[in-house]
Design a protein around this motif. Structure first.
Motif, PDB file in Angstrom:
ATOM      1  N   LEU A   1       0.736  -1.044  -0.062  1.00  0.00           N
ATOM      2  CA  LEU A   1      -0.046  -0.149  -0.079  1.00  0.00           C
ATOM      3  C   LEU A   1       1.119   1.403   0.210  1.00  0.00           C
ATOM      4  N   ASN A   2       0.248   2.342  -0.274  1.00  0.00           N
ATOM      5  CA  ASN A   2       0.751   3.831  -0.433  1.00  0.00           C
ATOM      6  C   ASN A   2       2.323   3.601  -0.951  1.00  0.00           C
ATOM      7  N   ILE A   3       2.437   3.361  -2.291  1.00  0.00           N
ATOM      8  CA  ILE A   3       3.821   3.235  -2.890  1.00  0.00           C
ATOM      9  C   ILE A   3       4.079   4.596  -3.291  1.00  0.00           C
ATOM     10  N   PRO A   4       5.345   5.105  -2.927  1.00  0.00           N
ATOM     11  CA  PRO A   4       5.611   6.568  -3.321  1.00  0.00           C
ATOM     12  C   PRO A   4       5.758   6.551  -4.731  1.00  0.00           C
ATOM     13  N   SER A   5       5.326   7.759  -5.117  1.00  0.00           N
ATOM     14  CA  SER A   5       5.275   8.394  -6.537  1.00  0.00           C
ATOM     15  C   SER A   5       6.859   8.869  -7.153  1.00  0.00           C
ATOM     16  N   PHE A   6       7.623   8.259  -7.401  1.00  0.00           N
ATOM     17  CA  PHE A   6       9.042   8.470  -7.850  1.00  0.00           C
ATOM     18  C   PHE A   6       8.909   9.195  -8.950  1.00  0.00           C
ATOM     19  N   LEU A   7       9.865  10.404  -9.287  1.00  0.00           N
ATOM     20  CA  LEU A   7       9.838  11.022 -10.463  1.00  0.00           C
ATOM     21  C   LEU A   7      10.656  10.178 -11.494  1.00  0.00           C
TER      22      LEU A   7
ATOM     23  N   GLY B   1      11.406  13.043   6.651  1.00  0.00           N
ATOM     24  CA  GLY B   1      12.458  12.022   6.462  1.00  0.00           C
ATOM     25  C   GLY B   1      12.800  11.607   4.784  1.00  0.00           C
ATOM     26  N   ALA B   2      13.472  10.635   4.618  1.00  0.00           N
ATOM     27  CA  ALA B   2      13.896  10.220   3.032  1.00  0.00           C
ATOM     28  C   ALA B   2      12.726  10.210   2.416  1.00  0.00           C
ATOM     29  N   GLY B   3      11.511   9.598   2.809  1.00  0.00           N
ATOM     30  CA  GLY B   3      10.344   9.770   2.079  1.00  0.00           C
ATOM     31  C   GLY B   3       9.635  10.611   1.460  1.00  0.00           C
ATOM     32  N   THR B   4      10.053  11.880   2.188  1.00  0.00           N
ATOM     33  CA  THR B   4       9.224  12.856   2.129  1.00  0.00           C
ATOM     34  C   THR B   4      10.133  14.133   1.520  1.00  0.00           C
ATOM     35  N   TYR B   5      11.339  14.336   2.042  1.00  0.00           N
ATOM     36  CA  TYR B   5      12.200  15.319   1.655  1.00  0.00           C
ATOM     37  C   TYR B   5      12.717  15.059   0.390  1.00  0.00           C
ATOM     38  N   GLU B   6      13.383  15.940  -0.344  1.00  0.00           N
ATOM     39  CA  GLU B   6      14.026  15.728  -1.576  1.00  0.00           C
ATOM     40  C   GLU B   6      15.424  15.517  -1.461  1.00  0.00           C
TER      41      GLU B   6
ATOM     42  N   LEU C   1      -4.300  11.952   5.709  1.00  0.00           N
ATOM     43  CA  LEU C   1      -3.063  12.122   5.275  1.00  0.00           C
ATOM     44  C   LEU C   1      -3.098  11.638   3.711  1.00  0.00           C
ATOM     45  N   GLU C   2      -1.979  12.297   3.320  1.00  0.00           N
ATOM     46  CA  GLU C   2      -1.595  12.095   1.892  1.00  0.00           C
ATOM     47  C   GLU C   2      -0.429  11.300   1.642  1.00  0.00           C
ATOM     48  N   ARG C   3      -0.448  10.432   0.661  1.00  0.00           N
ATOM     49  CA  ARG C   3       0.829   9.773   0.485  1.00  0.00           C
ATOM     50  C   ARG C   3       1.254   8.475   0.904  1.00  0.00           C
ATOM     51  N   VAL C   4       0.906   8.645   2.165  1.00  0.00           N
ATOM     52  CA  VAL C   4       1.474   7.808   3.284  1.00  0.00           C
ATOM     53  C   VAL C   4       0.467   6.772   4.069  1.00  0.00           C
ATOM     54  N   ASP C   5       0.831   5.753   4.444  1.00  0.00           N
ATOM     55  CA  ASP C   5       0.077   4.998   5.239  1.00  0.00           C
ATOM     56  C   ASP C   5      -0.191   5.440   6.751  1.00  0.00           C
ATOM     57  N   PRO C   6      -1.314   5.526   7.210  1.00  0.00           N
ATOM     58  CA  PRO C   6      -1.206   6.111   8.555  1.00  0.00           C
ATOM     59  C   PRO C   6      -0.683   5.391   9.843  1.00  0.00           C
ATOM     60  N   GLU C   7      -0.336   3.905   9.481  1.00  0.00           N
ATOM     61  CA  GLU C   7       0.726   3.324  10.394  1.00  0.00           C
ATOM     62  C   GLU C   7       2.197   3.137   9.929  1.00  0.00           C
ATOM     63  N   VAL C   8       2.265   2.801   8.826  1.00  0.00           N
ATOM     64  CA  VAL C   8       3.767   2.885   8.387  1.00  0.00           C
ATOM     65  C   VAL C   8       4.129   4.160   7.520  1.00  0.00           C
ATOM     66  N   VAL C   9       4.250   5.090   8.451  1.00  0.00           N
ATOM     67  CA  VAL C   9       4.548   6.491   7.963  1.00  0.00           C
ATOM     68  C   VAL C   9       5.656   6.622   7.172  1.00  0.00           C
ATOM     69  N   ALA C  10       6.646   5.984   7.754  1.00  0.00           N
ATOM     70  CA  ALA C  10       8.143   6.118   7.170  1.00  0.00           C
ATOM     71  C   ALA C  10       8.242   5.264   5.980  1.00  0.00           C
ATOM     72  N   TRP C  11       7.337   4.639   5.633  1.00  0.00           N
ATOM     73  CA  TRP C  11       7.740   3.797   4.415  1.00  0.00           C
ATOM     74  C   TRP C  11       8.735   2.745   4.663  1.00  0.00           C
ATOM     75  N   ASP C  12       8.764   2.060   5.905  1.00  0.00           N
ATOM     76  CA  ASP C  12       9.820   1.400   6.229  1.00  0.00           C
ATOM     77  C   ASP C  12       9.757   0.221   5.577  1.00  0.00           C
ATOM     78  N   TYR C  13       8.883  -0.857   5.756  1.00  0.00           N
ATOM     79  CA  TYR C  13       8.468  -1.772   4.807  1.00  0.00           C
ATOM     80  C   TYR C  13       7.039  -1.835   4.797  1.00  0.00           C
ATOM     81  N   PRO C  14       6.614  -1.353   3.595  1.00  0.00           N
ATOM     82  CA  PRO C  14       4.911  -0.764   3.438  1.00  0.00           C
ATOM     83  C   PRO C  14       4.023  -1.556   3.869  1.00  0.00           C
ATOM     84  N   ASN C  15       2.754  -1.195   4.305  1.00  0.00           N
ATOM     85  CA  ASN C  15       1.695  -1.779   4.753  1.00  0.00           C
ATOM     86  C   ASN C  15       1.239  -2.731   3.693  1.00  0.00           C
ATOM     87  N   GLN C  16       0.372  -3.857   3.897  1.00  0.00           N
ATOM     88  CA  GLN C  16       0.076  -4.586   2.875  1.00  0.00           C
ATOM     89  C   GLN C  16      -1.606  -4.819   2.996  1.00  0.00           C
TER      90      GLN C  16
END
Length: 955
Positions: A197-203, A830-835, A929-944
């Motif tokens: 879930l909530n896969i980052p949108s990479f440029l 963090g790294a999943g939000t900052y450029e 919340l936009e872009r992120v899962d409300p629990e796995v916020v840091a996209w450590d290992y994404p929620n499923q």
């Protein structure tokens, strides 16, 4: 008994559903009542539906510490659900099945990594102790099919017998046991699909290069990419020199499999009863594999094998032997990925980190000759980390045995009994390193058709080493004497217990908890109730003369519905007021003999000429000879109502838990003058309070049995004392605020021009430019610094809730579970939000779709993200209200549809039951919340999200 069963089914329709938290006291499975087990049942009454919400009679016994109590006796703050409610969740860890089920229980799953995806659990704001079959254990040692009930014990009265281990509450798990019934065999097979879930949108590479140039310009530096290069990134005409690699879809599959198989047997007679369970789980990972390169599996995975045998045997008429033997094997696998610059970060963790730090234009995944692409800056190819770095298997073994003997002593005194229990549990974990290094190649084509190739790194041989990760053993012994008797309208229950829990971790000295506990209960005419509980408990990690403490609790109850003046209310079954007060404690922070001063190794020091390196020994943090446990004075007031033959259930509770003597270091009086760290002291004070509501209704409409139940918890915390450092302004102080309250700057939009910057407070140590975040100058001194930090986000009590509903109609079943939370703060940074974040200095990491909405002079009025910079920005990336988001959410946690085939379809093959089911988890999430899962916020290992199909056969 059979007539009682039939009567109850006829009048209640559904025979009372296994209740959720809304009617928690009635959920405990009837099979746990030893009196019920010793009455023969005919086939129609004994058949058990493999259902998430099996239709069962309410139990007369509720599990408590060191025994059971009848529901009408219960004064404790407790919630209980049947183990059958856990079966509809297609998850690997037990914790994930408890979402939304029990009032006061709050959970967050911060990672979905196979084998490490257990949710963190909080009970009334604290981390509870887990007790399985009467012994403190890890919750991961069992699977859902083995569980008869899960209870939460919340107030001092419920946990007083655990003394200095009970202040945080207890999760009490009872496993299934056999009964007097013909043999029953149940087999369940299920297979599921996991999706992240909530896969980052990479440029893409072109947009990335364009924004990178913009960020460099904002930093006053020259552009890195020419217009021609950006065009080539976009058109894909030269994928070697101008790559545009979709890293996510190149190294990760869009789905992963999960299978689970369970086989259990149960039955018995008046001499012996048994329950045997065998379970297998296989949870796959998402990384791609390449069988042409490797003869071994490099994808991450988790496999669990479990077994349990619970046997009860009547050695004599009055002597009962109970034997539990259980074991678990957990095998994991990880890619061998390693980065020398990131010590300790390997495998999946490293790869997901690298995904956030490797742009699409970094290097080609593979060069034309099939070698791994790379360059001087990126020497660790992502695809190579996944399929070319070897693998790292792990092996975990857990084995346990419980043995107890219960002797009735009615010959001496009717109702008197004694019980002895011993338990041995051992755990071993081994990590194996079969990783290997690989080289990457910078491939530069030449006009003549050749290529200049530069090699970075080496193609190393495969490692073959192992290390013992964890090993521990636990020996638990217990002796109990009890007395239960009824004298007319007077009922008396009393018990005295002595237990020792000895735990050894690796080569450490043992941790030993010893306790002498007692419980006394009395009720008159089932209307007026009194309960007293206490323990005298000690732990060997405290100073010799300060190891023991006394922890008492008391409770009172009044069932008003039993009074004569209430007889006109025919539909009212229960109207009970209850309250308790007591003291318990928490010794989990005792540490390793912190009351003794000791020394530890430190960095090297150099002596001589020429200087040579020598190890050094330094004094550890100062010892505290007065070290003690944290104390909790807990008040609980409750109201229980049931009506309409117990179809309607309602419960309300208020609690106030005052913690004192919490272990903290002093913040005042800087320790530099001491030349050492200050000791840990019992100085902190906190208060946790709140309200918990549960309600449910269980009915029958025609041939449909249905239910709906819900719970809501209002959880408030306050820091009463922490010996703060000196803070000159009230808004900076932590005292009086909720525990864990976020602090930071108050964002006030963006600077849009130099005039705004000139007319605003100056940021200490930073020269702001247009597009930077502007902060409020709280003290008006013209400088933005730490004195302008205040509480940010919500300071209101957190509210979390759950809803469970379902029906059963002519073999069709449906159930759903919702859970949610409000007034929750989460930092999205963090790294999943900052450029352009990277491990090294300079910044060259990923950029994301939300960076397209950055501030520029042209987008000043619509921008939602500050100006872009390369690497770290001490102004824009500091903790502030800009990055703190509302973490509230409502989630459809679980849904199950099932159909049980008609008996006449399956009776010819001797089947008692054939049930087909499909279920799913994390199917819908509603959140601001936009872009992120409300629990796995840091996209450590994404929620499923999991979709699961299965079949259950019963013989």
């Amino acid at each position: 008994m059979i007539e009682k069963l039939r009567y109850s089914f006829r009048n209640l329709g559904l025979g009372m559903l296994c209740l959720t938290a809304a009617a928690h006291q009635t959920a405990y499975a009837q099979s746990q009542d030893s009196t019920f087990n010793k009455k023969a049942l005919n086939d129609s009454a004994r058949k058990v539906v493999r259902s998430s919400y099996s239709f069962q009679l309410p139990s007369s016994k509720i599990p408590v510490l060191f025994g059971t109590q009848r529901k009408e006796q219960l004064l404790q703050s407790q919630g209980v659900i049947s183990g059958n409610e856990l079966l509809s969740f297609p998850v690997a860890q037990i914790e994930a099945t408890l979402y939304g089920k029990l009032a006061g229980l709050y959970m967050v799953q911060s990672s979905a990594k196979p084998g490490e995806d257990a949710a963190s659990i909080s009970l009334r704001g604290r981390t509870p102790l887990v007790i399985i079959d009467g012994v403190p254990r890890n919750m991961s040692s069992i699977n859902p099919e083995q569980i008869a009930s899960v209870s939460v014990l919340k107030d001092a009265l419920a946990t007083a017998t655990y003394g200095m281990r009970g202040s945080n509450g207890v999760i009490l798990i009872e496993t299934k046991r056999g009964g007097i019934a013909p043999r029953k065999i149940s087999f369940t097979a299920q297979s599921g699909i996991q999706k992240q879930l909530n896969i980052p949108s990479f440029l893409n590479a072109g947009d990335y290069a364009s924004l990178f140039n913009e960020a460099l310009a904002n930093d006053g530096k020259p552009a890195r990419y020419t217009a021609e290069a950006i065009a080539k990134y976009r058109d894909g005409s030269d994928p070697v020199l101008y790559p545009n690699v979709d890293w996510y879809n190149s190294i990760l599959k869009n789905k992963a499999s999960q299978q689970r198989y369970n086989l259990n047997f149960s039955g018995g007679n008046d001499k012996a009863r048994y329950f045997v369970d065998l379970d297998y789980l296989n949870q796959g990972g998402f990384f791609v594999s390449d069988a042409t390169r490797n003869s071994y599996e490099t994808n991450n995975s988790f496999k669990r094998y479990g077994f349990r045998t619970n046997v009860d045997a009547d050695l004599t008429k009055n002597l009962l032997l109970s034997l539990n033997i259980f074991g678990r094997i957990r095998n994991g696998n990880e890619p061998g990925a390693i980065d020398a610059s990131l010590s300790g970060i390997t495998g999946s963790d490293l790869i997901y980190m690298s995904l956030l730090r490797t742009p699409n234009n970094a290097y080609p995944m593979l060069n034309p000759d099939g070698s791994f692409g790379g360059n001087q800056q990126f020497t660790n190819n992502l695809y190579g980390q996944v399929i070319g770095s070897g693998y790292r298997p792990s092996y975990n073994r857990n084995l346990g045995v419980d043995l107890s003997l219960k002797q009735k002593l009615d010959g001496l005194l009717e109702g008197l009994y004694v019980k002895g229990k011993g338990s041995f549990n051992t755990y071993y974990s081994e990590l194996i390193n079969r990783s290997k290094s690989f080289a990457v190649y910078q491939y530069t084509p030449k006009p003549d058709g050749g290529a200049d190739i530069i090699k970075y790194g080496t193609d190393g041989s495969q490692n073959n080493s192992s290390r013992q990760d964890v090993t521990n053993r636990q020996i638990y012994t217990e002796f109990l004497a009890g007395y239960d008797q009824v004298f007319g309208n007077h009922e008396l229950n009393a018990s005295l217990n002595y237990n020792i829990d000895n735990y050894v971790n690796s080569s450490d000295l043992s941790i030993t908890n010893s306790a002498l506990s007692a419980r006394f209960q009395y009720n008159y005419s089932k209307k007026y109730f009194v309960e007293l509980a206490s323990s005298y408990m000690g732990m060997n990690r405290y100073p010799t003369n300060k190891q023991w403490g006394f922890f008492p609790a008391a409770g009172l109850g009044w069932d008003i519905s039993k009074e004569d003046f209430m007889k006109s209310f025919k539909s009212l079954n229960t109207l009970k007021l209850r309250g308790s007060y007591g003291r318990s404690a928490d010794n989990s922070g005792a540490g390793d003999f912190l009351y003794q001063q000791y020394y530890e190794s430190s960095g090297s020091v150099y002596f001589g000429n020429p200087a040579t390196s020598n190890g050094s020994i330094v004094e550890a943090a100062l010892a505290n000879p007065n070290l003690s446990w944290e104390k909790a004075d807990k008040l609980n007031i409750g109201l229980d109502i049931s009506a309409f033959q117990n179809k309607l259930q309602f419960s309300a509770e208020y609690y106030h838990n005052a913690y004192s003597g919490m272990l903290q270091q002093r913040g005042t009086n800087a320790s530099a003058i001491l030349g050492n760290k200050r000791p840990i002291e019992n100085i902190g004070e906190r208060t946790y309070s709140g309200v918990e509501l549960t309600a449910g209704y269980y009915g029958k409409t025609g041939n449909m049995n249905w239910f709906v139940s819900g719970n809501a918890s209002v959880s408030k915390s306050r820091i009463d004392y922490i010996d703060e450092v000196i803070r000159p302004y009230e808004w900076m102080k932590r005292t009086g605020l909720p525990v864990g309250q976020p602090f930071g700057m108050v964002a006030d939009g963006f600077f849009n021009n130099q005039t705004e910057i000139d007319n605003s407070a100056k940021v200490d140590g930073f020269k702001a430019v247009p597009g930077d975040i502007r902060y409020k100058d709280l003290n008006g001194d013209g400088v933005i610094n730490v004195f302008d930090e205040q509480p940010i986000g919500s300071t209101k009590p957190m509210i979390f809730y759950g809803l469970t509903a379902g029906f059963n109609y002519k073999g069709f079943e449906f159930s759903m579970v919702w859970n949610g939370v409000t007034n929750r703060n989460v930092f999205v940074n963090g790294a999943g939000t900052y450029e352009f974040q990277s491990v090294g200095i300079g910044g060259s990491g990923q950029a994301f779709a939300h960076h397209l909405d950055r501030w520029t002079p042209a987008t000043a009025n619509t921008a939602t993200y500050p100006r872009l910079t390369v690497g770290n920005n001490i102004n824009n990336q500091r903790n502030s209200s800009f990055w703190l988001k509302n973490g509230s959410y409502l989630r459809l946690k679980n849904v199950e549809f099932a159909y049980s085939l008609p008996q006449h379809w399956i009776s010819f093959i001797k089947l008692d039951r054939a049930r087909i089911f499909v279920n799913g988890s994390n199917l819908l999430t509603i959140t601001p919340l936009e872009r992120v899962d409300p629990e796995v916020v840091a996209w450590d290992y994404p929620n499923q999200r999991v979709f699961n199909f299965g079949i259950n056969l019963q013989f």
